[in-house]
Design an enzyme around this catalytic site. Structure first.
Site, PDB file in Angstrom:
ATOM      1  N   HIS A 120       0.803  -1.213   0.000  1.00  0.00           N
ATOM      2  CA  HIS A 120       0.000   0.000   0.000  1.00  0.00           C
ATOM      3  C   HIS A 120       0.847   1.280   0.000  1.00  0.00           C
ATOM      4  O   HIS A 120       1.939   1.328   0.548  1.00  0.00           O
ATOM      5  CB  HIS A 120      -0.921   0.015   1.218  1.00  0.00           C
ATOM      6  CG  HIS A 120      -0.190  -0.094   2.537  1.00  0.00           C
ATOM      7  ND1 HIS A 120       0.390   0.979   3.163  1.00  0.00           N
ATOM      8  CD2 HIS A 120       0.066  -1.161   3.323  1.00  0.00           C
ATOM      9  CE1 HIS A 120       0.943   0.600   4.290  1.00  0.00           C
ATOM     10  NE2 HIS A 120       0.785  -0.704   4.418  1.00  0.00           N
ATOM     11  N   ASP A 121       0.323   2.283  -0.663  1.00  0.00           N
ATOM     12  CA  ASP A 121       0.866   3.645  -0.642  1.00  0.00           C
ATOM     13  C   ASP A 121       2.241   3.780  -1.283  1.00  0.00           C
ATOM     14  O   ASP A 121       2.937   4.772  -1.056  1.00  0.00           O
ATOM     15  CB  ASP A 121       0.925   4.188   0.798  1.00  0.00           C
ATOM     16  CG  ASP A 121      -0.438   4.197   1.467  1.00  0.00           C
ATOM     17  OD1 ASP A 121      -1.273   5.030   1.078  1.00  0.00           O
ATOM     18  OD2 ASP A 121      -0.677   3.357   2.364  1.00  0.00           O
ATOM     19  N   GLY A 138       5.122  -1.099   2.422  1.00  0.00           N
ATOM     20  CA  GLY A 138       4.327   0.104   2.264  1.00  0.00           C
ATOM     21  C   GLY A 138       5.151   1.384   2.214  1.00  0.00           C
ATOM     22  O   GLY A 138       6.219   1.487   2.811  1.00  0.00           O
TER      23      GLY A 138
END
Length: 267
Positions: A120-121, A138
């Protein structure tokens, strides 16, 4: 559209008329897939996916999955944006962002071999290659034209500079400076990515200037701040050296240290 009859596609998904969907695929709502994209069998394209043009998904890809963050609420609207002309080989797993309205972002012309995980991100640039079973945690930021070899692990919040070469089985816990070659567990800088620089058209003068800058940073006996101050004294700093200097100045995790191989430095 060429859609296999076993594929399940939510009527609220937006697919360009040229998109091809193979057998046993699942396309959820709130998905946008652009022109010329081909998705092979058993792929899962989940809510929040924003897929550009002429991408290729091999079998078993999970795209825009729920972030592996214990505090994340699945109903939070977040996204995973993919540019154009990317290849995702078998069983890649890419996750959407964690903050409402946020996006995991991947650029153009990247080649992801089998079993790649992007958490994520993350932000990934253009023309990168990642080899089988490599994983980035992440909030990692990757630049452009980076080669990540197989079975590499990259810690969360790490930045990877342009034109870096990461050797197989490397454990990356600090930022990777641009134009460098990285190896080891934990990883260290072992030299310049000379082959990559030559292949990408960096002339001899530019390569020499990059090498000189890294000698000042890593071999002058100065700490990083002192080395950067020394580089600032140079006249007519070329953009590539300025890029290195800015990378070190903006590092929050610290930049990977240097290690010589066999008692001598590689070019």
């Amino acid at each position: 559209m060429k859609i296999h009859p076993t594929a399940i596609i939510d009527p609220k998904a937006e697919l360009h008329e040229s998109v091809e969907i193979g057998p046993f695929c699942l396309i959820e709502k709130d998905v946008i897939i652009g022109e010329g994209t081909k998705i092979e069998s058993h792929c899962r394209i989940l809510s929040g996916a924003r897929i550009g043009k002429f991408n290729k998904f091999s079998s078993g890809v999970t795209f825009s999955g729920i972030p592996q963050d214990l505090g994340f609420k699945p109903e939070t609207p977040t996204y995973l944006e993919l540019g154009d002309h990317n290849t995702l080989k078998e069983n890649c797993i890419f996750h959407r962002a964690t903050k409402e309205g946020g996006s995991t972002k991947i650029g153009n012309h990247n080649f992801f071999m089998g079993n790649i995980h992007i958490a994520h991100d993350c932000i990934v640039g253009d023309h990168n290659i990642m080899v089988q079973n490599s994983m980035i945690a992440g909030h990692v930021v990757m630049g452009n034209r980076i080669f990540v070899s197989g079975l590499t692990g990259i810690h969360q919040f790490v930045r990877v500079g342009d034109y870096a070469m990461v050797a197989g089985l490397a454990k990356i816990v600090k930022d990777i400076p641009p134009y460098s070659t990285i190896d080891g567990n934990p990883a260290s800088v072992i030299g310049l990515n000379s082959v990559g620089l030559k292949r990408n058209g960096f002339n001899g003068d530019v390569r020499s200037a990059i090498k000189k800058a890294y000698k000042i940073i890593y071999h002058s006996g100065l700490n990083t701040s002192q080395a950067l101050a020394e580089l600032e004294k140079e006249q007519n700093i070329i953009p590539e050296v300025r890029f290195i200097m800015d990378f070190f100045k903006n590092s929050k995790r610290g930049v990977t240290d240097h290690r010589a191989i066999g008692g001598s430095d590689e070019e």
